[in-house]
Design a protein around this motif. Sequence first.
Motif, short mmCIF file in Angstrom:
data_model
loop_
_atom_site.label_atom_id
_atom_site.label_comp_id
_atom_site.label_asym_id
_atom_site.label_seq_id
_atom_site.Cartn_x
_atom_site.Cartn_y
_atom_site.Cartn_z
N GLY A 100 -26.78 -28.63 3.42
CA GLY A 100 -26.14 -28.35 2.13
C GLY A 100 -27.17 -27.92 1.10
N GLY A 101 -26.65 -27.42 -0.03
CA GLY A 101 -27.55 -27.12 -1.15
C GLY A 101 -28.20 -28.41 -1.62
N SER A 102 -27.55 -29.54 -1.36
CA SER A 102 -28.06 -30.84 -1.82
C SER A 102 -29.47 -31.09 -1.31
CB SER A 102 -27.14 -31.96 -1.32
OG SER A 102 -25.83 -31.74 -1.74
N ILE A 105 -32.05 -28.91 -3.06
CA ILE A 105 -32.43 -29.35 -4.41
C ILE A 105 -33.48 -30.45 -4.32
CG2 ILE A 105 -31.58 -30.48 -6.52
CD1 ILE A 105 -28.75 -29.29 -5.73
N TYR A 126 -25.42 -30.15 -13.51
CA TYR A 126 -24.83 -30.67 -12.27
C TYR A 126 -25.34 -32.10 -12.09
CZ TYR A 126 -23.90 -31.23 -7.28
OH TYR A 126 -23.48 -31.71 -6.06
N TYR A 129 -28.33 -33.56 -10.00
CA TYR A 129 -29.74 -33.33 -10.32
C TYR A 129 -30.37 -34.63 -10.79
CZ TYR A 129 -28.60 -28.27 -10.44
OH TYR A 129 -28.20 -27.00 -10.13
N ASN A 177 -22.22 -25.25 -12.70
CA ASN A 177 -21.42 -26.44 -12.57
C ASN A 177 -22.11 -27.44 -13.50
OD1 ASN A 177 -20.19 -28.80 -11.87
ND2 ASN A 177 -20.89 -28.85 -9.75
N ASP A 205 -30.24 -22.61 -8.76
CA ASP A 205 -29.15 -23.06 -7.89
C ASP A 205 -27.99 -22.08 -8.08
OD1 ASP A 205 -26.85 -24.34 -6.95
OD2 ASP A 205 -27.46 -26.32 -7.64
N TYR A 208 -22.62 -20.84 -6.59
CA TYR A 208 -21.34 -20.21 -6.99
C TYR A 208 -21.51 -18.72 -7.26
CZ TYR A 208 -20.10 -25.07 -7.39
OH TYR A 208 -19.89 -26.39 -7.09
N SER A 237 -26.09 -22.38 -1.00
CA SER A 237 -25.21 -23.16 -0.13
C SER A 237 -24.02 -22.31 0.29
CB SER A 237 -24.70 -24.38 -0.89
OG SER A 237 -23.62 -24.97 -0.22
N SER A 239 -21.23 -23.94 1.17
CA SER A 239 -20.10 -24.86 1.02
C SER A 239 -18.91 -24.25 0.27
CB SER A 239 -20.54 -26.11 0.25
OG SER A 239 -21.35 -26.93 1.02
N ARG A 248 -21.83 -28.75 5.78
CA ARG A 248 -23.15 -29.16 5.29
C ARG A 248 -24.23 -28.11 5.57
NH1 ARG A 248 -22.21 -30.42 1.97
NH2 ARG A 248 -24.08 -31.58 1.44
N TYR A 326 -15.23 -24.73 -12.51
CA TYR A 326 -15.22 -25.97 -13.30
C TYR A 326 -15.09 -25.65 -14.78
CZ TYR A 326 -17.57 -27.53 -9.05
OH TYR A 326 -17.89 -27.78 -7.75
#
Length: 400
Positions: A100-102, A105, A126, A129, A177, A205, A208, A237, A239, A248, A326
Amino acid sequence: MSNPPSSKRLVAIPASPIRKLVPYAVAAKQEGIKVYHLNIGDPDIETPQVMLDALKNWSKNPIGYSQSKGEPIFIDALKTYYHRLGYQFIGGDDIQVTSGGSEAISMAFFATCEGGDEVLVFEPLYTLYNSFAAINNVKLVPVRTSADAGFHLPPRIEIEKKITKKTKAILICNPSNPTGTVYTQQEMDTLFEIAKNHNLFLLSDEVYREFVYDDRRHISVLDYMKKLPEKIILLDSLSKRFSICGARIGTFISKNKAIMDGVLRIAQSRLSVGLIDQTIAARLTSVPRSYFKKVHREYQKRRDVLYEELKKIPGVSLKKPEGAFYAVVTLPIRDSEHFSKWLLTDFRFKNQTVMVAPAPGFYVTKGLGKQEVRMAYVINISELKKAIEILRRALIEYKD
Ligand SMILES: Cc1ncc(COP(=O)(O)O)c(C=O)c1O
């Protein structure tokens, strides 16, 4: 003296405002209540059929590890994706596949900062972070943006004022986001110049990237990568782009060889990203353009509905989001944490309620966001209208 029950740094990690109220939502559902989920960006849009087919046609037995850097067919597909966007200079060596982008980061903080170093961020931000900064012992230094200015950047001087000897990087989220803000060419030029002049990393990031509305154009940090190859890192990402949050899959992209070698060593420590997930994701280049057109149109319509319907509710205000899916919404309440929980525990309209994410967790500065919630427009238009109507009724009934 007795041993402390956990480390202090474990205690310092905040609960996610997106997920911490989930037990209340589960309890409401067990009571038979329908909960409209506006709290989390987990889209209802269908995953592309070619990706589902990869899963259906799975034949590898046994299901082994993948390579730590990423599965070669997936890295090739990613290269093609970035080349089609116009970034032909991205090679396989510049790509690290992440969970994932998670994970990207978290790797970015670890790769660019020593413990105690500072990273400039724009708040609201976000929320995770905050978590990844705590995990990596990095201090986020917030630069405020305001709803009145559509959460666009403040003047350059306000940003530069926050730079200290410990500042190592600027982290942006574009489109943002939670705000939906899309940075203009001028803003991106400014961020690039600040990073260059102060010798900072620019971490972007862009999960989107495809979701930019009206006549706006997304300006990627990749547009600047050739000019500052050692300092620019893209965090990406699949996702949201392909509605495959459960697969993921993310990417960490940089031309900085020392950083790429280092993140590969981190990647080796967690062995690999799922082979099945990458096999699904490797189909990204076969997803027809019509898929994106349809998804884009749908989100833009939802954005319009959310904006128009919320604006009609007395005391509610928001800026029209420019991208992502969002919005940060100001409500006529004093404590959005209490209100968000109350929606799940106490409020019912025809056996239904709404779940939103309280905004304080989307700030670094304590005390901000108390009247705000973040809403994700990831449910269909008919449900979105119902959810907003429920929110309208809730605001009438709610007593601070
Ligand atoms: C801005 C942003 N970055 C990164 C992520 C991480 O997503 P994932 O780990 O699913 O790629 C999210 C998820 O909501 C996000 O909104």
